[in-house]
Every structure is written in structure tokens, then in C-alpha cells.
Scaffold this motif. Structure first.
Motif, PDB file in Angstrom:
ATOM      1  N   ALA A   1       0.819  -1.214   0.000  1.00  0.00           N
ATOM      2  CA  ALA A   1       0.000   0.000   0.000  1.00  0.00           C
ATOM      3  C   ALA A   1       0.852   1.263   0.000  1.00  0.00           C
ATOM      4  CB  ALA A   1      -0.949  -0.020   1.208  1.00  0.00           C
ATOM      5  N   GLY A   2       2.162   1.093  -0.063  1.00  0.00           N
ATOM      6  CA  GLY A   2       3.045   2.261  -0.103  1.00  0.00           C
ATOM      7  C   GLY A   2       3.171   2.974   1.227  1.00  0.00           C
ATOM      8  N   LEU A   3       3.080   2.196   2.336  1.00  0.00           N
ATOM      9  CA  LEU A   3       3.136   2.816   3.667  1.00  0.00           C
ATOM     10  C   LEU A   3       4.317   2.304   4.491  1.00  0.00           C
ATOM     11  CD1 LEU A   3      -0.670   2.502   4.533  1.00  0.00           C
ATOM     12  CD2 LEU A   3       0.568   4.643   4.161  1.00  0.00           C
ATOM     13  N   SER A   4       5.400   1.859   3.791  1.00  0.00           N
ATOM     14  CA  SER A   4       6.462   1.214   4.563  1.00  0.00           C
ATOM     15  C   SER A   4       7.615   2.135   4.957  1.00  0.00           C
ATOM     16  CB  SER A   4       6.996   0.007   3.794  1.00  0.00           C
ATOM     17  OG  SER A   4       7.461   0.420   2.532  1.00  0.00           O
ATOM     18  N   GLY A   5       7.667   3.341   4.450  1.00  0.00           N
ATOM     19  CA  GLY A   5       8.804   4.213   4.755  1.00  0.00           C
ATOM     20  C   GLY A   5       8.817   4.701   6.198  1.00  0.00           C
ATOM     21  N   ASP A   6       9.992   5.141   6.649  1.00  0.00           N
ATOM     22  CA  ASP A   6      10.129   5.676   8.005  1.00  0.00           C
ATOM     23  C   ASP A   6       9.229   6.895   8.212  1.00  0.00           C
ATOM     24  OD1 ASP A   6      11.861   3.854   8.965  1.00  0.00           O
ATOM     25  OD2 ASP A   6      13.679   5.068   8.733  1.00  0.00           O
ATOM     26  N   ASP A   7       8.999   7.622   7.101  1.00  0.00           N
ATOM     27  CA  ASP A   7       8.185   8.841   7.201  1.00  0.00           C
ATOM     28  C   ASP A   7       6.681   8.546   7.272  1.00  0.00           C
ATOM     29  OD1 ASP A   7       8.351   7.765   4.645  1.00  0.00           O
ATOM     30  OD2 ASP A   7       7.823   9.678   3.691  1.00  0.00           O
ATOM     31  N   LYS A   8       6.335   7.270   7.213  1.00  0.00           N
ATOM     32  CA  LYS A   8       4.902   6.919   7.216  1.00  0.00           C
ATOM     33  C   LYS A   8       4.453   6.335   8.563  1.00  0.00           C
ATOM     34  CE  LYS A   8       4.230   7.290   2.594  1.00  0.00           C
ATOM     35  NZ  LYS A   8       4.191   8.676   2.100  1.00  0.00           N
TER      36      LYS A   8
ATOM     37  N   ASP B   1      -7.765   5.735  -2.485  1.00  0.00           N
ATOM     38  CA  ASP B   1      -8.681   4.601  -2.558  1.00  0.00           C
ATOM     39  C   ASP B   1      -7.964   3.282  -2.835  1.00  0.00           C
ATOM     40  OD1 ASP B   1     -10.817   6.094  -1.949  1.00  0.00           O
ATOM     41  OD2 ASP B   1     -11.756   6.060  -3.960  1.00  0.00           O
ATOM     42  N   ALA B   2      -7.002   3.314  -3.740  1.00  0.00           N
ATOM     43  CA  ALA B   2      -6.297   2.077  -4.098  1.00  0.00           C
ATOM     44  C   ALA B   2      -5.544   1.519  -2.888  1.00  0.00           C
ATOM     45  CB  ALA B   2      -5.322   2.345  -5.247  1.00  0.00           C
ATOM     46  N   GLN B   3      -4.945   2.444  -2.101  1.00  0.00           N
ATOM     47  CA  GLN B   3      -4.229   2.009  -0.885  1.00  0.00           C
ATOM     48  C   GLN B   3      -5.216   1.411   0.119  1.00  0.00           C
ATOM     49  OE1 GLN B   3      -2.466   5.981  -0.079  1.00  0.00           O
ATOM     50  NE2 GLN B   3      -0.494   4.901   0.038  1.00  0.00           N
ATOM     51  N   ALA B   4      -6.321   2.107   0.314  1.00  0.00           N
ATOM     52  CA  ALA B   4      -7.322   1.634   1.275  1.00  0.00           C
ATOM     53  C   ALA B   4      -7.884   0.278   0.836  1.00  0.00           C
ATOM     54  CB  ALA B   4      -8.439   2.655   1.422  1.00  0.00           C
ATOM     55  N   ASP B   5      -8.006   0.094  -0.486  1.00  0.00           N
ATOM     56  CA  ASP B   5      -8.488  -1.202  -0.988  1.00  0.00           C
ATOM     57  C   ASP B   5      -7.586  -2.346  -0.528  1.00  0.00           C
ATOM     58  OD1 ASP B   5     -10.623  -0.095  -2.253  1.00  0.00           O
ATOM     59  OD2 ASP B   5      -9.727  -0.110  -4.275  1.00  0.00           O
ATOM     60  N   VAL B   6      -6.283  -2.098  -0.581  1.00  0.00           N
ATOM     61  CA  VAL B   6      -5.345  -3.151  -0.159  1.00  0.00           C
ATOM     62  C   VAL B   6      -5.563  -3.498   1.313  1.00  0.00           C
ATOM     63  CG1 VAL B   6      -2.910  -3.764   0.134  1.00  0.00           C
ATOM     64  CG2 VAL B   6      -3.628  -2.422  -1.858  1.00  0.00           C
ATOM     65  N   VAL B   7      -5.664  -2.465   2.138  1.00  0.00           N
ATOM     66  CA  VAL B   7      -5.831  -2.700   3.579  1.00  0.00           C
ATOM     67  C   VAL B   7      -7.181  -3.393   3.855  1.00  0.00           C
ATOM     68  CG1 VAL B   7      -6.038  -1.604   5.846  1.00  0.00           C
ATOM     69  CG2 VAL B   7      -4.354  -0.756   4.200  1.00  0.00           C
ATOM     70  N   MET B   8      -8.246  -2.897   3.208  1.00  0.00           N
ATOM     71  CA  MET B   8      -9.561  -3.521   3.418  1.00  0.00           C
ATOM     72  C   MET B   8      -9.547  -4.971   2.931  1.00  0.00           C
ATOM     73  SD  MET B   8     -11.368  -1.221   4.950  1.00  0.00           S
ATOM     74  CE  MET B   8     -12.961  -2.042   4.955  1.00  0.00           C
ATOM     75  N   GLY B   9      -8.869  -5.189   1.827  1.00  0.00           N
ATOM     76  CA  GLY B   9      -8.757  -6.547   1.289  1.00  0.00           C
ATOM     77  C   GLY B   9      -8.089  -7.482   2.290  1.00  0.00           C
ATOM     78  N   PHE B  10      -7.095  -6.949   2.987  1.00  0.00           N
ATOM     79  CA  PHE B  10      -6.381  -7.731   3.994  1.00  0.00           C
ATOM     80  C   PHE B  10      -7.317  -8.132   5.133  1.00  0.00           C
ATOM     81  CE2 PHE B  10      -4.058  -7.314   8.093  1.00  0.00           C
ATOM     82  CZ  PHE B  10      -3.298  -8.464   8.007  1.00  0.00           C
TER      83      PHE B  10
END
Lengths: 492, 492
Positions: A184-191, A236-245
């Protein structure tokens, strides 16, 4: 010595947030802990009992810039050292694993049970001292250790009286979640802030439902009172990944794992996590723990930041009535997971560990709700005192009963008012009273009163009425024990 | 949030004076406490568990002129209240008896067991947290309550494994001692200092002998090092009375009581005390506790100032070897007596009470010295891992053993080095190891190693040597459980 000033009388009160436990509440807990210890022992776990007091340094709960430990623990200064009451059983385990690392077997399986203390604002049902009951395996990186703890947890719940079908143990893996964050593109230290919001949102699925969680993943959510909680701001695309999980759970563990693999495709850590879940599921299946007892459920997060791999929790699935009279699932009674950094604080070396903590008081409450714990304490047989010069005879009666394994006592208050003796027997929940005055001694008999049968008139009866009740029996002295046994048997 | 500075690693250490307990030391204590609780329960005593923390006000251990509680307790300030860890189980009982006085039965028989904390300088064998195990009857002025506790103490010692003949319970009465003081002319308020010296002198009879005590009753005593202890300054006639008291023990309880009556003739309180002793002796005799188990012994004083009537202590009479290799009696493991002022602090009303405290750690040490506690922990059967792809099969083996009630585990460390697995089994004191690699799986067999038989070569053997030993058995897989049982039976 300083002269002590005349003082007002001290208040007879437990400190705020602390509690006294009486009779059956104490013994029911001890019995439950002994049963749990039996299961843990059978699984090869060894008992460990550390002291209540640790150095604040070892507990690791303080800010170095202030001269007083932060809120959360009870702490005090002693000879230039800060000491504190332990706030859980994991921190002392980490200290022990480091202190005795050359002597302990590795892996080290240990269980511990006892009170912990939290310096929190007390509130209804929130206490500053409560029991925990933990089992951990330190020094094994194998997910077989996680699977074992899940199996042991299932066995433990059944051993204390939670029936199969009344509980479910859910397993997830933080590595899969990390993989999801990566995808979902949330892995960086800044996230880090976004990841925190996502984690908390997932944890609220039960309460808020999918729409509420979705709102928190996006711009935010306004609750019924109008208060707004800022969201993670995901596209939305990021949230889809998390909701899918969160919604990845399928009919079988194997199907869930495949769905997770699709979701984390491209993330090495995510795929590793999915494989670990697959291994856990197959190990458990081989031992006969099917998905009706232990299942893979991607919605399990577990709050604590320190988990690094598998996480698990036990939920009781039967309904109870809440304080407002509404039916609801009983909910979580135990949880845990894998953590790797706790021992490292002391030694610099990473030591893999995994473990579970059972909420003792919640589990006891569940057993009570299911009627699995007998909270009606059975009092002693009370030998009343009609003639204080016959105390030796009464003591002999009571010895005879005790030697036969029957809980019994002589009334030791002032015997003058016989009504008080009956009130006493009532307060003690005594099943049987023995009555013998000079008439009875002369005739070689005793009166035996079935107090459970006679309970309805016990409080106000005169001695004469009392004697006339059909629930009272006159037997030869040498048949006292047999008759008492007979009455106790009819009530057991 | 304050930024946390880079810190040196914390020390992995128990705080000074505190201790960790492992494995069999924990379970042996728990087993002993459960046995004691069983006896107390049979006698009609109810469990009570108060929290570790009390207000300093309720504990009553502080000097009002200083802003910090005195030495002796661990205390800290919390929201303008001073809180402290309990230093015994009697002070919390007094608080409970006052706080719940309208709800508790009267008399209230309660038992309590758990750790207490003392803020004392730690030393060898002196710990700042240790267990106590108490039973008290609150609200009965009858000496039948004292007699009952003495009887219960005898039953308790026998229940945990101290044989009849290996213990003696000694009973005395502070009222007789007060009578002796009166007869010796030491009863005035201005004689408090002298009475204190006399009390301490009597308490040292065991150690100093009659001559030493006599010296302390008179001018004083110079010890072997040349140090001088000032005496009570009694005249010879006064000292004769006190010495006569200490030496008043006769062949039978009745003879001792008559001798005490002679000594305190003219003192009402002294005669009352002698009568109470007589009643206690006759109650105990009626229940079958003869003088070989519970005897009247005027030399028993018990240090605590608050005792007001009967006092009692249990001594173990068998010899052990002290740290210098000399034989000596094991000594006291429990003691108590009657006290009337503890509840009064809170309510203003005098509430008679009597109770005993067992020194849990000393009693455990005694049982170990007598070989009554098995300190050799029996480890689990260890299923070794020859082929990590077979983990499910190993887990199935271990489930089969556990379901049969056998303590068992799979080796969960890194399986690469088989020698480490054997070292692990050795460290765990495992009685049996199960070994199965691909050969064994192909043939449908397992290797079962009797580790107790094979212990002498366990540490250095290669896998091949190991397999060749006669203590290793090759059995069909479906006979694994039966063979393990057979081996365990030969060692039990």
C-alpha cells in the motif's frame, strides 16, 4: 525516638483501586490457576516466580530527564535506586532471560502467574492490582513455538471448563500486515503516523464495521456524538489493499493463506508471513486442532507495538448480557504473539520469543457466567454450644467430623444467645448444625439439623420450633458422623 | 514527549534482597501452601486475599513528625497519600475486620497466604520479600479458639510431611508471665524498662542457659567478646521468681499448671492465665493431642509486644547440620498467640483475636532436610528433531504423549546440531528422548532413549554411540507411548 502525637483513628479502607477477595473468590482463582499450571507443565513449561519488586532500570519504564518515573508504575526511591512494582510478567521474564542466560536451557519455556500493578486512574471494574498468567518460549525462532502456544491455549481453555465451540483462537502475522503496508506504499520511516492510524483502525473493525474502518483509512470519521477522528489519508487504491487484507478470511486456512499471498505479492516480508501462517496451520491440523478451534484471521492485530511475527488471541464466542441488558459476545480472554527485542535491551543480542497472557479475572468471570464455577461457598458443619462446660465434648465431635474429611467447627463466639449461633451458621452458609445440651448428653444422643432444608425458617425460629422441624434428626451420638454424611450427600 | 537520551544498557539484576524462584522451588511451595489451605479449610477457616498495597495509615507504621515513613516498610507517596507494601498479613486482617465488621461472620476465621515485604538491610538468607501463611480467629475471646489453632497447627505439620515426634508445639500464657512480674514486684508503669529486659532475657534461655539469663536478670552479663549487656537489676528474691517460672515445666501439663499456680499465688491475672492453660490442655487432651505433640512450656515468650494471652510456637525437634557442620535442632517454624488491640486502632472497640503464622520458607527447608520434598524436578520427554520437514510428525508424537498425561515437548531450538539437542535434554532433566529421522520414518519405527539410564555418557556421545547404548530401544511407532510409559514407570 520521636514522640508520637495523639492521632485520629486511621481509616479502615483499601487504597483506591485495590480490592479484597474473600472465600470462594480466592479459592476459585487458585483452583483455576492450578489447573492452568497443570496444562503448562504438561507442555514442558517450567514455573518461574520473580519478586513483585524490580529496579525501574530493568523494567525500562522511565524517562531519564525527570527525577520520578512516569505514570503507569508504582515506583519509589530506595538508597539512590528507583524500585517499582512489576506492571506485567513479560518485563521480569526478559530480565531473567538476560540475567541467567548461561544457566537456563535454550529454548526456555516458562510459565508465571501472579499479581501485577498498574498506577492508573481507578474506575469501575478497573483495578490497580490484578492477576496475569503467562507462558512464553524464549530462544526459539521457529513458528512451531507459536503453534504450540496456540494449541496449549486451546487445551487450557478446555481444561478450565470452556467447552469446545465456546471459544475460538485467532492467529495472524504482523509480517503479513507489514507486507500489506509495503504494497500500500506505507512502509517508509516517514509513514509511521499513517501506519499507526491504520493499525488502530483495523483493531476497531469489530466496533466500527467495514465502513467505519474505511472512513478512518481515508479522510477520517465523524462519530455519533459529532466528534471527528482524523484518518490516515490513504488513496482509494491504498485503502483497498488494507480492506482486502482485513476481509481476506476464507472458509479454510489454506484458502485464507492463498488470498493473503495474492494481496502481498511482491513483498518479501509479506510472503514470509503468509508462509509462516501456512506452517502454523498445518502443524495445528496435524495435532487435531481444526479451524473450529484455531483459525487464521487477518483482522487480528493486537495493540502492542512490540510484536514482530505471529499474533494470536482467544475469544469466547458465547453470549452474555452486558450492563445495559443487551446480548454480546463475551470477547477476548487471552492474547499474545512473537516479540524479539525485549531481551536485547539488556544484552544487545536479539533473542526470539513468543508467549501468551491469560486475563485471569476475565476468564473467571466467563466461567461464572457459564455456571462452571461454584460460587456458593459451602460452609462448615457448625457444632453449636448449648452448655459451655461441655466444650471438650463439642471439640471431640468436631474432631471426629474433621478426621473424616468433613469441614467442621465449634461455635467460638459467646454461646449465651442461641439465636446468634443460628445466625452465625446462616452467615457461614453451613449445611448442617449439631445441637447437644445436657438432655442430649444424658440420653447419649445429638440433634442434627439440615440447614439447607430448614433455611426458610432459620432466621426467626425459636429453639423449640427449630427442634420440631422435620429437617431435624435425633440420632445416637455414635451415629452422628454417618447421619451428617448422609445429609451432606443429599445436597452434593 | 521528552526525547529519550541514548542510555547505557540496563543491568539485568534482581534488586538487592530480592530473589527469583525457578521450577520445582515454585511448585513445591505452591503444593505445600495448597496442603495447608486444605487443613485450614477443613477447620472452617475461609480464604482472604488482600492486595499487596495498603495505606500507611492503615498499616500504622509511621512517625507523624517526619514526611517519610520509617524504615521497615517500602512506602511511597501517591496523590498525597502514603501507600506501602504490607509487612505482614496481620495488619491487613485488622483493617479488613474493621472495614467489613457488619458483614463478616463473628467469630471470623480466616486464612491468608502470600508474600510480605520488609525494607530491611538484606543479608545472607535474609530477603526483603518472603511468604507468610497465617490463620486467625477474630472475635472470639474463648481459649477454645487458641486450643483449636494449636490443634490445627499440629495437623498442618503432619499434613505437609513432618512426622509425629519430629515436632512439638509449646504453649504458654502472657497472663501468667504478667502474674510473675506482679509477684516479683515488676508490675508498675515505672518498671516497663525492667520488664522489657526480663522478657528478652527469658527469650534467650535456649542460647544463654539459666546462668546467662540469671545474670541478665541481675546486674548484667559480659559475653565471650567482652561486651557487657546491662541487666534488669532485680534482687535475688525477684530473680528467683522469674527463674522459677522459666523452670516450671513438669512431667505433665497438670503438674506444670499447679506449679505455675504456686508461683503466681496472690496475682489475679497470673491465676487466670494458669486456669486458661489448664483449659487449653484439657480441650486438647479430649481431642487426642497429648503432651508429646502439644505441651505447656513456661519458657515460651514470643517476642512481639502485642500478645495479651496464650502464646504458642511450633518447633521441629530433629537435628540438622548447621553451616559450621555442627548438629543442632531445626527450631521454630511457626508461632502466634492472642492479641486484642489490633482492630481497636480503627474502631475503638476491643476485638479479641488469636492466630498463627507459619514461616513458609523455613518449613520448606525443613521438609527438604527430611527428604520429604522431591527437589529433583522431572523434566519433560523431549522429542528431538532430526528432520525439520517432519515437524508435524514430531508434534503429533508429542500430542499423543501429552494426551496420555505425560509431560512432553518437541525440541524447538535450531535442530542442526544434534548434540545441542542432547545437551538441552540433559539441562531439562528429561527422563526420555524420542529420536526419529528419515530412516525411522521409512521403517515406521522410533528410537526411545532412557536418559536416566544413559545419563553418564549423555554429554559427550556421538549420535552413533548414543544409538548403540543398551538404554536405547527401537520400537514400532504405534508402541511409542507404551514404551515411554514403561520407562517412566521403572524410574518412578
Amino acid at each position: 525516638m520521636a514522640k508520637i502525637k495523639k492521632q485520629p483513628r486511621p481509616k479502615a479502607q483499601t487504597p483506591k483501586g485495590f480490592q479484597d477477595y474473600f472465600g470462594a473468590d480466592v479459592t476459585a482463582r487458585n483452583d483455576m490457576l492450578a489447573t492452568i499450571a497443570g496444562v503448562y507443565h504438561r507442555y514442558g513449561f517450567d514455573a518461574l516466580e520473580t519478586s513483585a519488586v524490580e529496579t525501574v532500570e530493568a523494567l525500562g519504564k522511565f524517562l531519564p530527564d525527570v527525577d520520578r518515573p512516569n505514570e503507569g508504575v508504582f515506583a519509589w526511591e530506595e538508597d539512590n535506586d528507583w524500585l517499582a512494582l512489576r506492571y506485567d510478567l513479560t518485563a521480569p521474564l526478559a530480565r531473567v532471560a538476560a540475567q541467567y542466560r548461561n544457566d537456563l536451557p535454550s529454548p526456555y519455556r516458562r510459565y508465571a502467574m501472579g499479581p501485577v500493578w498498574r498506577n492508573e486512574k481507578p474506575g469501575p471494574g478497573r483495578f490497580r492490582q490484578f492477576y496475569q498468567c503467562d507462558a512464553d518460549t524464549v530462544g526459539s525462532g521457529s513458528v512451531a513455538a507459536d503453534a504450540e502456544i496456540c494449541a496449549m491455549l486451546a487445551d487450557t481453555l478446555e481444561a478450565v471448563g470452556i467447552e469446545r465451540g465456546d471459544y475460538i483462537i485467532r492467529v495472524n502475522n504482523r509480517k503479513v500486515l507489514n507486507g500489506v503496508m509495503e504494497v500500500a506504499g506505507l512502509s517508509g520511516d516517514d509513514k509511521e503516523a499513517e501506519r499507526g492510524i491504520v493499525l488502530r483502525a483495523i483493531d476497531k473493525l469489530d466496533r466500527l464495521g467495514p465502513d467505519g474502518v474505511r472512513a478512518l483509512l481515508g479522510e477520517g470519521r465523524k462519530d455519533a456524538s459529532g466528534d471527528f477522528t482524523k484518518g490516515a489519508g490513504l488513496a482509494d487504491a491504498q485503502a483497498d489493499v488494507v480492506m482486502g487484507f482485513m476481509e481476506a478470511k476464507r472458509e479454510t486456512g489454506a484458502a485464507t493463506v492463498s488470498r493473503l499471498r495474492e494481496l502481498v505479492a511482491g513483498s518479501a516480508i509479506g510472503l514470509e508471513g503468509a508462509s509462516e501462517l501456512e506452517t502454523i496451520a498445518s502443524l495445528l491440523e496435524a495435532q487435531g486442532y481444526d479451524a473450529a478451534r484455531i483459525e487464521i484471521d487477518p483482522s487480528v492485530v493486537r495493540g502492542l507495538g512490540y510484536y514482530t511475527g505471529p499474533v494470536y488471541e482467544a475469544e469466547l464466542t458465547f453470549e452474555v448480557t452486558d450492563e445495559k441488558g443487551r446480548p454480546r459476545n463475551f470477547g477476548s480472554v487471552a492474547g499474545g504473539g512473537r516479540y524479539d527485542d525485549l531481551v536485547k535491551r539488556f544484552t544487545g543480542q536479539e533473542v526470539p520469543a513468543t508467549g501468551v497472557s491469560i486475563g485471569v479475572d476475565r476468564l473467571l468471570a466467563a466461567l461464572r457466567a457459564k455456571g462452571r464455577i461454584d460460587t456458593t461457598a459451602v460452609g462448615p458443619v457448625v457444632v453449636t454450644v448449648m452448655d459451655r462446660d461441655r466444650m471438650s465434648d463439642y471439640q471431640t465431635m468436631v474432631s471426629e467430623l474433621r478426621n473424616a474429611g468433613i469441614r467442621a467447627e465449634v461455635y467460638l463466639g459467646n454461646p449465651k444467645n442461641f439465636g446468634n449461633q443460628l445466625k452465625y451458621a446462616d452467615k457461614r452458609a453451613s449445611p448442617v448444625a449439631i445441637i447437644a445440651g445436657s438432655d442430649e448428653f444424658d440420653q447419649g444422643i445429638v440433634q442434627i439439623k439440615d440447614l439447607i432444608l430448614g433455611a426458610e425458617i432459620a432466621k426467626n425460629a425459636t429453639l423449640e420450633e427449630w427442634k420440631d422441624r422435620p429437617s431435624q434428626y435425633e440420632v445416637p451420638r455414635d451415629q452422628m458422623l454417618a447421619k451428617v454424611r448422609e445429609i451432606l450427600d443429599t445436597h452434593s
